[in-house]
Scaffold this motif. Sequence first.
Motif, short mmCIF file in Angstrom:
data_model
loop_
_atom_site.label_atom_id
_atom_site.label_comp_id
_atom_site.label_asym_id
_atom_site.label_seq_id
_atom_site.Cartn_x
_atom_site.Cartn_y
_atom_site.Cartn_z
N TYR A 91 -55.39 -37.00 28.28
CA TYR A 91 -54.16 -37.09 29.65
C TYR A 91 -53.44 -38.13 28.83
CZ TYR A 91 -50.17 -38.19 33.29
OH TYR A 91 -49.33 -37.83 34.00
N GLN A 92 -53.01 -37.25 27.81
CA GLN A 92 -51.61 -37.56 27.41
C GLN A 92 -51.94 -38.42 26.66
OE1 GLN A 92 -48.76 -39.87 29.95
NE2 GLN A 92 -47.81 -38.44 30.95
N THR A 134 -49.45 -47.29 31.94
CA THR A 134 -48.01 -45.62 32.02
C THR A 134 -49.19 -44.76 32.28
OG1 THR A 134 -48.51 -45.47 29.33
CG2 THR A 134 -46.98 -47.82 29.76
N ASN A 135 -49.44 -44.62 31.83
CA ASN A 135 -51.03 -43.24 32.36
C ASN A 135 -50.97 -43.31 33.52
OD1 ASN A 135 -50.45 -41.96 29.52
ND2 ASN A 135 -52.49 -42.52 29.18
N LEU A 142 -49.75 -45.27 36.48
CA LEU A 142 -48.42 -44.55 36.98
C LEU A 142 -47.70 -43.34 36.59
CD1 LEU A 142 -46.54 -48.10 36.04
CD2 LEU A 142 -47.33 -47.01 38.15
N SER A 143 -48.34 -42.68 35.68
CA SER A 143 -47.38 -41.32 36.12
C SER A 143 -48.77 -40.37 36.01
CB SER A 143 -47.92 -40.71 33.99
OG SER A 143 -47.35 -39.85 34.31
N LEU A 144 -50.04 -40.55 36.35
CA LEU A 144 -51.22 -40.25 36.96
C LEU A 144 -50.76 -39.37 38.63
CD1 LEU A 144 -54.41 -40.43 35.57
CD2 LEU A 144 -53.52 -37.86 36.06
N GLN A 146 -48.09 -40.76 40.14
CA GLN A 146 -46.71 -40.09 40.22
C GLN A 146 -47.06 -38.47 40.40
OE1 GLN A 146 -43.70 -41.80 37.82
NE2 GLN A 146 -43.80 -43.21 38.14
N GLU A 147 -47.24 -38.27 39.33
CA GLU A 147 -47.99 -36.27 39.31
C GLU A 147 -49.05 -36.02 40.51
OE1 GLU A 147 -49.37 -35.05 35.57
OE2 GLU A 147 -47.63 -35.60 33.92
N ARG A 177 -46.73 -35.54 43.07
CA ARG A 177 -45.94 -35.01 43.01
C ARG A 177 -46.71 -32.98 43.72
NH1 ARG A 177 -43.03 -37.12 39.50
NH2 ARG A 177 -44.22 -35.82 37.63
N VAL A 202 -51.27 -32.17 38.15
CA VAL A 202 -52.14 -32.98 37.42
C VAL A 202 -52.42 -32.11 36.18
CG1 VAL A 202 -53.33 -34.49 36.76
CG2 VAL A 202 -52.54 -35.19 38.90
#
Length: 213
Positions: A101-102, A139-140, A142-144, A146-147, A150, A153
């Motif tokens: 992921y990223q 950071t990943n 937090l992004s996971l 959030q996604e 929503r 992912v």
Amino acid sequence: MAVKECGSHGSSNSPRLLNFLRRYIIWLIILIVVTIIGSVLAWITLHTPKPRFILQDATVFSFNVSGDPPNLLTSSIQTTLISRNDKTGIYYDRLDVYASYQDQQITLPTSIPAVYQGHEEVNVWSPFIGGRSVPIARTNGLSLVQEQSRGAVKVLVHIDGKIRWKVGPLITRTSHLFVKCPALISFGNSAAGAIVSGRGVKYTLVTVCSVSV
């Protein structure tokens, strides 16, 4: 006083010269044959079509980010990977499957047993990938979170391996295989997947993977 000539010296050197020439010709032939075989193998490596991979589906049994801040991922995903090879035989000497992921690996690698794939054959593999409390960048994480909140992912399923091509009796040297398969998992949409075994959700993807050798 007359000098008597002896012709034995020339005749004794002739067998040695013939043996030298014979060995020289044999080694020259061997060198030419090895050069030709090496050139053919190099041509096969550069021009043989790459195998094709499809990520057919992914069944998610768990996918949870934890920690404060979130920096640990516990996941269990079963993937279905399809490999097709049209024109040559391929030895898959090593295949490791994992997800990222990223640009960060987020699961432990899972090895697929070595196998030979003949031309026009199709192989189907269903490895589990995942891990418990796998460290990920903050950071990943937090992004996971959030996604996932929503509803979707996007991860990459990777295959990292070693392969050799077989054309007739010739087998090439080992080459490094890199495969990337994008997977968009819709966590928030229950209609996007099918319940499997009462606890997993199967997502049909049918994603064409990028392949480089």
